[in-house]
Write a protein that holds these residues in place. Structure first.
Motif, short mmCIF file in Angstrom:
data_model
loop_
_atom_site.label_atom_id
_atom_site.label_comp_id
_atom_site.label_asym_id
_atom_site.label_seq_id
_atom_site.Cartn_x
_atom_site.Cartn_y
_atom_site.Cartn_z
N SER A 3 17.51 0.22 19.52
CA SER A 3 18.42 0.94 19.25
C SER A 3 19.83 0.74 19.80
O SER A 3 19.96 0.33 20.84
N GLU A 313 21.91 2.12 12.06
CA GLU A 313 21.83 3.40 12.43
C GLU A 313 20.60 3.99 12.05
O GLU A 313 19.88 4.71 13.07
N GLY A 316 17.79 0.55 13.92
CA GLY A 316 17.66 -0.08 15.05
C GLY A 316 18.63 -1.19 14.58
O GLY A 316 18.77 -1.78 13.46
N LYS A 342 12.10 -1.86 19.89
CA LYS A 342 11.82 -0.62 19.47
C LYS A 342 10.43 -0.80 18.51
O LYS A 342 10.26 -1.57 18.09
#
Length: 343
Positions: A3, A313, A316, A342
């Motif tokens: 992120s 957005e 990630g 992530k």
């Protein structure tokens, strides 16, 4: 995927650990991560490795840029040993105020560090409705003048943008050389050759071999072997803007970067409604033309970055295994928590 929030936090902690005030640390880190999210990976989180070497020995972590001249539609800012990103923030604020008042605002910045990735820095200004231009002079010289074979010019990138009401703006960002130094560096690292001859060896012979840059070679100007005089003119303009602002020509000296930001307020011309309709019609005509074989769409400058920002957005930011490993090595050397992918 990682992120943007995690990467920004990592960069902010790295900088704060070097004595950068927390608010400035986060702002500078966000600037780097925004480039990465936009797909400008040569000027994204690689900045963290640059900061690791530069903050303290070269960049003063606590310094702030200084306004040294403020006159009608122009201003001059001295980087004062600070981050170029902070100087850009100040320049943008000043230029926007002048453009609203006078219709145009020009701010020159001297004696600063690497600005890194111009296009995304114009995005918030163009979204405010301004026409924007940004010219950045590079202290390190990798480009030979047209007809020469010794590096005397920086890659000297330029960016400009204009709004298209109801659509994403058009944002152009490119070096005045055939390729940015960061991209050439990736080619050297991978052992890749360019798709055409865009480098010169030390004797001035054109080649596609990027390795010549490590043996006295140089990068050709935008336009290449036959039409590089076009890039030559643009590059000289960038260098001259720095000289105009009092930035001494001293190749290779740290904190000798410069840039000039100009904003134009289209409202000053009183044709806002006409412009909004006509620029949209213009864009539709450009994108709606017949395409070359194998081309899926005519893509305007900036469209690829906007799509990358949207993906980042939602999903990630993609980091290669090598980049992640380098970041975590940086974390270990600076006592920071490693970055995990992530899930």
């Amino acid at each position: 995927m990682v992120s943007g929030r995690v990467l920004t936090g990592f960069g902010a902690r790295l900088l704060a650990g070097r004595g950068v005030p927390p608010a400035n640390a986060r702002y500078v880190a966000e600037s780097a991560v925004l480039n990465e999210a936009a797909g400008v990976t040569t000027h994204g989180v690689v900045q963290f490795f640059y900061f690791d070497k530069q903050v303290g020995p070269v960049i003063d972590p606590s310094a702030e840029p200084k306004l040294v001249l403020d006159r009608s539609a122009v201003a001059l800012v001295d980087g004062n040993g600070s981050f170029a990103q902070l100087a850009m923030r100040l320049a943008a604020r000043i230029a926007a105020g002048k453009a609203r008042r006078f219709g145009i605002g020009l701010v020159c910045v001297r004696n600063t560090s690497w600005l890194a990735g111009l296009g995304v820095k114009l995005l918030p200004l163009v979204r405010q409705g301004f026409f924007a231009e940004l010219w950045a002079g590079s202290a390190f010289k990798y480009v030979a003048p047209f007809g020469g074979c010794e590096a005397r010019l920086g890659t000297n990138p330029i960016a400009f943008g204009f709004p298209v009401p109801g659509r994403p703006p058009v944002i152009c960002d490119f070096s005045t050389s055939t390729v940015a130094r960061g991209r050439a560096g990736l080619m050297i690292h991978a052992g890749d050759r360019a798709p055409e001859k865009i480098f010169l060896d030390g004797r001035g012979r054109a080649t596609d071999n990027s390795a010549v840059l490590e043996a006295g070679g140089s990068i050709m100007l935008l336009g290449g072997e036959h039409y590089g005089y076009k890039g030559f003119g643009l590059s000289l303009w960038v260098e001259a803007l720095g000289l105009m602002a009092g930035n001494r020509y001293e190749p290779g000296r740290e904190l000798r970067e410069s840039f000039a930001l100009m904003l134009i307020n289209p409202a000053a011309f009183g044709e806002a409604d006409f412009y909004s309709k006509e620029v949209n019609r213009f864009v539709e005509i450009i994108k709606g033309g017949r395409r070359r074989p194998g081309v899926k769409e005519i893509r305007l400058p900036g469209e690829r970055s906007f799509r990358s920002l949207a993906r980042s957005e939602g999903l990630g930011i993609f980091l290669s295994g090598e980049t992640l490993a380098r970041l975590n090595d940086l974390a270990a050397r600076n006592g920071l928590k490693p970055i995990s992918l992530k899930s």
